[in-house]
Write an enzyme that holds these catalytic residues in place. Structure first.
Site, mmCIF file in Angstrom:
data_model
loop_
_atom_site.group_PDB
_atom_site.id
_atom_site.type_symbol
_atom_site.label_atom_id
_atom_site.label_comp_id
_atom_site.label_asym_id
_atom_site.label_seq_id
_atom_site.Cartn_x
_atom_site.Cartn_y
_atom_site.Cartn_z
ATOM 1 C CG ASP A 36 -35.573 23.061 34.850
ATOM 2 O OD1 ASP A 36 -35.853 22.062 34.150
ATOM 3 O OD2 ASP A 36 -35.393 22.988 36.079
ATOM 4 C CD GLU B 170 -37.513 21.445 39.466
ATOM 5 O OE1 GLU B 170 -37.976 20.295 39.675
ATOM 6 O OE2 GLU B 170 -36.385 21.645 38.984
ATOM 7 C CG ASP C 186 -31.880 22.310 37.820
ATOM 8 O OD1 ASP C 186 -30.981 22.386 38.675
ATOM 9 O OD2 ASP C 186 -32.733 21.410 37.824
ATOM 10 C CG HIS D 186 -33.666 18.320 40.439
ATOM 11 N ND1 HIS D 186 -33.759 17.829 39.161
ATOM 12 C CD2 HIS D 186 -32.816 17.495 41.088
ATOM 13 C CE1 HIS D 186 -33.004 16.747 39.046
ATOM 14 N NE2 HIS D 186 -32.431 16.517 40.225
#
Length: 232
Positions: A7, A9, A154, A149
């Site tokens: 994941d 960001e 995550d 998040h």
């Protein structure tokens, strides 16, 4: 089989508009189960942090000021993921950002196979929400710590979701399917387990009532079409 839950960001939605990755999270799984090996990288995007992005992940420009830039961590990242498949929720988004960062660093695009859990979830649960929070609720996975998040957090949640999407902890042994088949044979009743690859029966799509105003708007739009095929 080794796979990497991944994941990112970012500062925004589109790398072509100058947005950058600020965090990468990776979690190693083997035969769908976490091994305990992970990688978390915070990256200085060399630009400001938009307020909208900060509200999503809580990573500030000040926090990233002393973090390395992407080119300084790219080797560590590539070594961790190797050539193994990347399990990503909404894979096109993360893959686009990663390949953009690699291009800016003078590196080739990733050749790793992406596995998109959004696609898997939509096939299993048509018509139902498939965002990470919704899937956590469906599989009764505790996501109460997800106030923001975060890439590694995550990944940890997605690892649990991915395990369930692949059939749970019995995946690979077909124990659930064998038990169901045995029960069906003993009771003389036939059970249909053919609709999934894992032996789990897919929940039927929930009916959705279309509001009257949407139906009216749709009808009005159809009236604007000239010579529609359904009137021939």
């Amino acid at each position: 089989m080794r796979e990497i839950i991944l994941d990112t960001e970012t500062t925004g939605f589109k790398p072509e508009e100058g947005h950058r990755i600020v965090e990468i999270g990776c979690l190693e799984v083997y035969q769908n189960l976490p091994t305990g090996k992970s990688l978390q990288l915070y990256i200085n995007p060399e630009r400001d942090m938009p307020e909208g992005a900060f509200k999503v992940h809580g990573i500030s420009e000040e926090f990233l000021a002393d973090k390395p830039v992407f080119v300084d961590v790219v080797d560590e990242f590539l070594e961790f993921i190797g050539e193994d498949p990347l399990v990503i929720h909404n894979a096109p988004f993360d893959m686009k950002f990663l390949n953009s960062e690699l291009k800016w660093a003078g590196r080739p695009n990733l050749k790793n196979k992406p596995i998109d859990t959004v696609v898997i979830a939509r096939e299993l649960f048509p018509g139902s929400p498939v965002n990470l929070d919704a899937l956590c609720r469906r599989f009764e996975i505790d996501n109460s710590s997800r106030t923001y998040h975060g890439a590694l957090l995550d990944c940890e949640l997605l690892a649990e979701v991915y395990l369930e999407l692949r059939g749970g902890r019995q995946h690979g042994f077909d124990l659930g399917a064998k038990k169901a088949a045995s029960s069906a044979n003993s009771s003389g009743q036939r059970q249909d387990l053919s609709r999934t690859k894992t032996g789990k029966k897919v929940r039927e799509a929930r009916p959705h009532v279309i509001p009257e105003e949407e139906l009216a708007a749709h009808s009005a739009m159809l009236e604007l079409l000239s010579d529609p095929i359904w009137k021939k």
